[in-house]
Design a protein around this motif. Structure first.
Motif, mmCIF file in Angstrom:
data_model
loop_
_atom_site.group_PDB
_atom_site.id
_atom_site.type_symbol
_atom_site.label_atom_id
_atom_site.label_comp_id
_atom_site.label_asym_id
_atom_site.label_seq_id
_atom_site.Cartn_x
_atom_site.Cartn_y
_atom_site.Cartn_z
ATOM 1 N N GLU A 179 50.059 16.896 39.834
ATOM 2 C CA GLU A 179 50.792 17.700 38.857
ATOM 3 C C GLU A 179 49.995 18.937 38.430
ATOM 4 O OE1 GLU A 179 54.027 16.966 37.735
ATOM 5 O OE2 GLU A 179 53.792 15.676 39.472
ATOM 6 N N GLY A 180 48.701 18.719 38.160
ATOM 7 C CA GLY A 180 47.908 19.789 37.557
ATOM 8 C C GLY A 180 47.632 20.935 38.522
ATOM 9 N N SER A 181 47.458 22.142 37.953
ATOM 10 C CA SER A 181 47.069 23.285 38.790
ATOM 11 C C SER A 181 45.564 23.429 38.742
ATOM 12 C CB SER A 181 47.694 24.565 38.234
ATOM 13 O OG SER A 181 49.078 24.462 38.240
ATOM 14 N N GLU A 182 44.992 23.931 39.818
ATOM 15 C CA GLU A 182 43.546 24.115 39.832
ATOM 16 C C GLU A 182 43.189 25.451 39.197
ATOM 17 O OE1 GLU A 182 41.297 22.635 43.295
ATOM 18 O OE2 GLU A 182 43.262 22.594 44.233
ATOM 19 N N PHE A 183 41.899 25.580 38.865
ATOM 20 C CA PHE A 183 41.430 26.783 38.195
ATOM 21 C C PHE A 183 40.586 27.592 39.175
ATOM 22 C CE2 PHE A 183 39.064 29.324 35.172
ATOM 23 C CZ PHE A 183 40.049 29.624 34.245
ATOM 24 N N ALA A 184 40.801 28.905 39.219
ATOM 25 C CA ALA A 184 40.024 29.763 40.122
ATOM 26 C C ALA A 184 39.637 31.044 39.386
ATOM 27 C CB ALA A 184 40.840 30.101 41.362
ATOM 28 N N VAL A 185 38.567 31.677 39.860
ATOM 29 C CA VAL A 185 38.109 32.937 39.268
ATOM 30 C C VAL A 185 38.118 34.012 40.350
ATOM 31 C CG1 VAL A 185 36.156 34.134 38.198
ATOM 32 C CG2 VAL A 185 36.636 31.765 37.578
ATOM 33 N N VAL A 186 38.702 35.174 40.045
ATOM 34 C CA VAL A 186 38.598 36.330 40.937
ATOM 35 C C VAL A 186 37.745 37.358 40.214
ATOM 36 C CG1 VAL A 186 39.824 38.209 42.082
ATOM 37 C CG2 VAL A 186 40.798 35.911 42.093
ATOM 38 N N PHE A 187 36.631 37.711 40.817
ATOM 39 C CA PHE A 187 35.652 38.575 40.156
ATOM 40 C C PHE A 187 35.624 39.914 40.880
ATOM 41 C CE2 PHE A 187 31.549 40.092 38.844
ATOM 42 C CZ PHE A 187 31.370 39.549 37.578
ATOM 43 N N GLY A 188 36.037 40.985 40.215
ATOM 44 C CA GLY A 188 36.051 42.310 40.836
ATOM 45 C C GLY A 188 35.008 43.205 40.192
ATOM 46 N N ALA A 189 33.981 43.581 40.940
ATOM 47 C CA ALA A 189 32.921 44.435 40.389
ATOM 48 C C ALA A 189 33.064 45.842 40.955
ATOM 49 C CB ALA A 189 31.560 43.853 40.738
ATOM 50 N N MET A 190 33.074 46.842 40.075
ATOM 51 C CA MET A 190 33.271 48.234 40.507
ATOM 52 C C MET A 190 32.116 49.101 40.060
ATOM 53 S SD MET A 190 37.182 48.393 39.316
ATOM 54 C CE MET A 190 36.897 47.210 38.048
ATOM 55 N N GLY A 191 31.467 49.746 41.017
ATOM 56 C CA GLY A 191 30.424 50.706 40.671
ATOM 57 C C GLY A 191 29.190 50.085 40.054
ATOM 58 N N ILE A 192 28.890 48.815 40.401
ATOM 59 C CA ILE A 192 27.696 48.189 39.826
ATOM 60 C C ILE A 192 26.485 48.462 40.730
ATOM 61 C CG2 ILE A 192 28.992 46.371 38.646
ATOM 62 C CD1 ILE A 192 28.063 44.467 40.907
ATOM 63 N N THR A 193 25.289 48.293 40.186
ATOM 64 C CA THR A 193 24.080 48.552 40.980
ATOM 65 C C THR A 193 23.799 47.347 41.880
ATOM 66 O OG1 THR A 193 22.646 47.566 39.317
ATOM 67 C CG2 THR A 193 23.094 49.920 39.096
ATOM 68 N N GLN A 245 50.030 29.593 45.414
ATOM 69 C CA GLN A 245 49.210 28.390 45.579
ATOM 70 C C GLN A 245 49.018 27.611 44.273
ATOM 71 O OE1 GLN A 245 48.264 27.394 48.539
ATOM 72 N NE2 GLN A 245 48.836 29.225 49.691
ATOM 73 N N ASP A 246 49.686 28.056 43.200
ATOM 74 C CA ASP A 246 49.693 27.327 41.905
ATOM 75 C C ASP A 246 48.331 27.194 41.240
ATOM 76 O OD1 ASP A 246 52.371 27.062 42.210
ATOM 77 O OD2 ASP A 246 52.318 25.009 42.946
ATOM 78 N N TYR A 247 47.454 28.146 41.407
ATOM 79 C CA TYR A 247 46.180 28.125 40.678
ATOM 80 C C TYR A 247 46.355 28.807 39.326
ATOM 81 C CZ TYR A 247 43.306 26.778 44.729
ATOM 82 O OH TYR A 247 42.734 26.106 45.768
ATOM 83 N N HIS A 248 45.532 28.413 38.348
ATOM 84 C CA HIS A 248 45.368 29.229 37.142
ATOM 85 C C HIS A 248 44.188 30.136 37.431
ATOM 86 C CE1 HIS A 248 48.351 27.089 34.993
ATOM 87 N NE2 HIS A 248 47.730 25.935 35.123
ATOM 88 N N VAL A 249 44.442 31.437 37.502
ATOM 89 C CA VAL A 249 43.402 32.374 37.950
ATOM 90 C C VAL A 249 42.921 33.222 36.777
ATOM 91 C CG1 VAL A 249 42.803 34.138 39.636
ATOM 92 C CG2 VAL A 249 44.599 32.493 40.173
ATOM 93 N N ARG A 296 52.537 35.077 33.336
ATOM 94 C CA ARG A 296 53.086 33.855 33.915
ATOM 95 C C ARG A 296 54.523 34.137 34.322
ATOM 96 N NH1 ARG A 296 52.354 28.582 30.891
ATOM 97 N NH2 ARG A 296 52.578 28.029 33.056
ATOM 98 N N ILE A 297 54.996 33.451 35.350
ATOM 99 C CA ILE A 297 56.377 33.638 35.796
ATOM 100 C C ILE A 297 57.116 32.311 35.624
ATOM 101 C CG2 ILE A 297 57.857 34.172 37.771
ATOM 102 C CD1 ILE A 297 55.674 35.942 38.861
ATOM 103 N N GLU A 298 58.300 32.388 35.056
ATOM 104 C CA GLU A 298 59.086 31.166 34.843
ATOM 105 C C GLU A 298 59.294 30.423 36.149
ATOM 106 O OE1 GLU A 298 62.828 31.598 32.883
ATOM 107 O OE2 GLU A 298 61.875 32.055 30.968
ATOM 108 N N GLY A 299 59.114 29.113 36.091
ATOM 109 C CA GLY A 299 59.341 28.296 37.282
ATOM 110 C C GLY A 299 58.153 28.215 38.214
ATOM 111 N N ARG A 300 57.091 28.995 37.936
ATOM 112 C CA ARG A 300 55.872 28.922 38.763
ATOM 113 C C ARG A 300 54.770 28.248 37.951
ATOM 114 N NH1 ARG A 300 56.152 33.089 42.843
ATOM 115 N NH2 ARG A 300 58.368 33.290 43.283
ATOM 116 N N GLU A 301 54.000 27.403 38.631
ATOM 117 C CA GLU A 301 52.931 26.658 37.948
ATOM 118 C C GLU A 301 51.776 27.567 37.526
ATOM 119 O OE1 GLU A 301 51.982 23.439 37.003
ATOM 120 O OE2 GLU A 301 54.155 23.248 37.034
ATOM 121 N N GLY A 302 51.405 28.504 38.408
ATOM 122 C CA GLY A 302 50.154 29.253 38.212
ATOM 123 C C GLY A 302 50.251 30.349 37.165
#
Length: 473
Positions: A179-193, A245-249, A296-302
């Motif tokens: 039932e549960g959705s998994e948790f994921a992290v998307v990390f976007g780094a811009m202009g870092i050293t 893919q039903d993740y919480h991102v 969030r979108i109605e009817g979608r888990e993620g």
């Protein structure tokens, strides 16, 4: 597919070429240099007979003998669940030495806007493990909550702490069922050293957070143009993981100031009429296109939740970047220079911070029934303590009443025990609220005018007040 050798001008990151047929806006372009090197670019402007192309890998080595091919499609991100655990450059190519990505799909990076009617209201709590955020400025699934920082402040450490610790508590309680959705992290780094990039990667690998993360790295010496693509790549990946893919991102974008500087640089190369402080007039629209891809979108888990990080130039929150960001997003977390110089980690100043969706994401069944009252009371007591600090500077502590002294002590302990927790401490929401009660119990019961009497009867620690009085004597 037609190939042209009609480059007329090269200006900064832009290449101008003559064409004899219509070319679509945002179309992907390949430019081959005389020595066989292929660069990717994107059509930035298309008028009759001439197109302006922004080149992602920089224009060095391109000359009039280079050939230009228009691929007839817009830029796409190859997506698959296997992206989790991977490190990519700012334009989506793997840089971790791993295998090539075999995509399940290729999705346009501009993204489709979420139909407002299909949006579901964000109201489930995300636990970051940081008391100043969870207790006082709660993050809600589907929210966009920026961190306002400034140069030299430890916003990267705070971002890493959140990336490492963030969880969706009720999903964990549900166990590992389907039932549960998994948790994921998307990390976007811009202009870092390169140094910052190494720190990020070491931390991700050391703590195992990389397994559930997709990392996009655009470094300071990468072309500015690529910086404008990086957040779109990251958000396209996040939307795929969330809605297919039903993740919480959780998407962490740092540093939005570098992104806006890249917009300004490209605007100058295109000789556009500059807007406020030289930034393009369309910057508000451009930022909104990124930030509004949370939700969030109605009817979608993620769900897609965003924490953009920006460094305010000159510590000025009226600067166009924080100013426009504040209009679009649902609150802000302030990283404070004074608290940082006192050694508070993380130095979050809760007074100007705000989470506009907090009220809907806390309370019985979500966090705890006493959460809202405790948070309101701590905010009021801390604000009063701050005012009294100014007064003490003028009249001295002896001139204050016993009640006022308690509020002063509260403000000191609030910073030293509640906000201060270090970057490796992960506090559950229960720990945070119980700590709040410990601190509020320093104050006399009659001063707790924002908390329900039944809750005071249940949680107020009588002995806490006595201990404080004893130490004062």
């Amino acid at each position: 597919m037609k190939e042209y050798q009609t480059i007329t001008e090269i200006s900064g990151p832009l290449v101008f070429a003559e064409v004899d047929e219509p070319v679509g806006y945002d179309e992907v372009v390949e430019i081959e240099t005389p020595d066989g090197d292929t660069r990717r670019g994107q059509v930035l402007e298309s008028s009759e007979g001439v197109v302006a192309i922004q080149v992602f890998e920089g224009t060095g080595g391109i000359d009039r003998d280079s050939s230009v091919r228009f691929l007839g499609e817009t830029m796409k991100m190859p997506v698959t669940e296997d992206l989790l655990g991977r490190v990519l450059d700012g334009s989506g190519s793997p840089i971790d030495g791993g295998p090539e990505i075999v995509p399940d799909d290729r999705i346009d990076i501009v993204g489709k806007a979420i139909n407002p009617y299909a949006r579901e209201y964000p109201e489930e709590f995300i636990q970051t493990g940081v008391s100043a955020i969870d207790g006082m400025n709660t993050l809600v699934r589907g929210q966009k909550l920026p961190i306002f920082s400034a140069s030299g402040l430890p916003h990267n450490e705070l971002a890493l702490q959140i990336a490492r610790q963030a969880t969706v508590p009720e999903e964990e309680d549900a166990g590992d069922d389907d039932e549960g959705s998994e948790f994921a992290v998307v990390f976007g780094a811009m202009g870092i050293t390169q140094e910052e990039a190494n720190e990020f990667m070491e931390d991700f690998e050391r703590t195992g957070a990389l397994e559930r993360s997709v990392v996009f790295m655009n470094l300071a010496d990468d072309p500015a143009v690529e910086r404008t693509v990086t957040p779109r790549m990251a958000l396209t990946t996040a939307e795929y993981l969330a809605f297919e893919q039903d993740y919480h991102v959780l998407v962490i974008l740092t540093d939005m100031t570098n992104y806006c500087e890249a917009l300004r640089e490209i605007g100058a190369a295109r000789e556009e009429v500059p807007g406020r402080r030289g930034y393009p007039g369309y910057m508000y629209t451009d930022l909104a296109q990124l930030y509004e891809r949370a939700g969030r979108i109605e009817g979608r888990e993620g769900s897609v939740t965003q924490i953009p990080i920006l460094t305010m130039p000159g510590d000025d929150d009226t600067h166009p970047i924080p100013d426009l960001t504040g209009y679009i997003t649902e609150g802000q977390i302030y990283v404070d220079r004074d608290l940082n110089s006192q050694g508070v980690q993380p130095p979050v100043n809760v007074l100007p911070s705000l989470s506009r969706l907090m009220d809907d994401g806390i309370g019985e069944g979500l966090t705890r029934e006493d959460h809202a009252d405790v948070s309101d009371q701590m905010y009021a007591a801390y604000a009063e303590g701050e005012d009294l600090r100014d007064l003490v500077n003028i009249v001295g502590r002896e001139a204050l009443s016993e009640r006022d002294n308690k509020f002063l002590d509260f403000a000191d302990r609030f910073e030293a025990e509640f906000v201060q927790q270090g970057y490796d401490t992960d506090r559950s929401i229960d720990d945070t609220i119980e700590l709040g009660w410990d601190l509020l119990s320093m104050l006399p019961k009659e001063a707790l005018n924002r908390i329900d009497e039944d809750l005071i009867a249940e949680h107020y620690r009588e002995d806490e007040g006595e201990t404080v009085e004893a130490t004062a004597d």
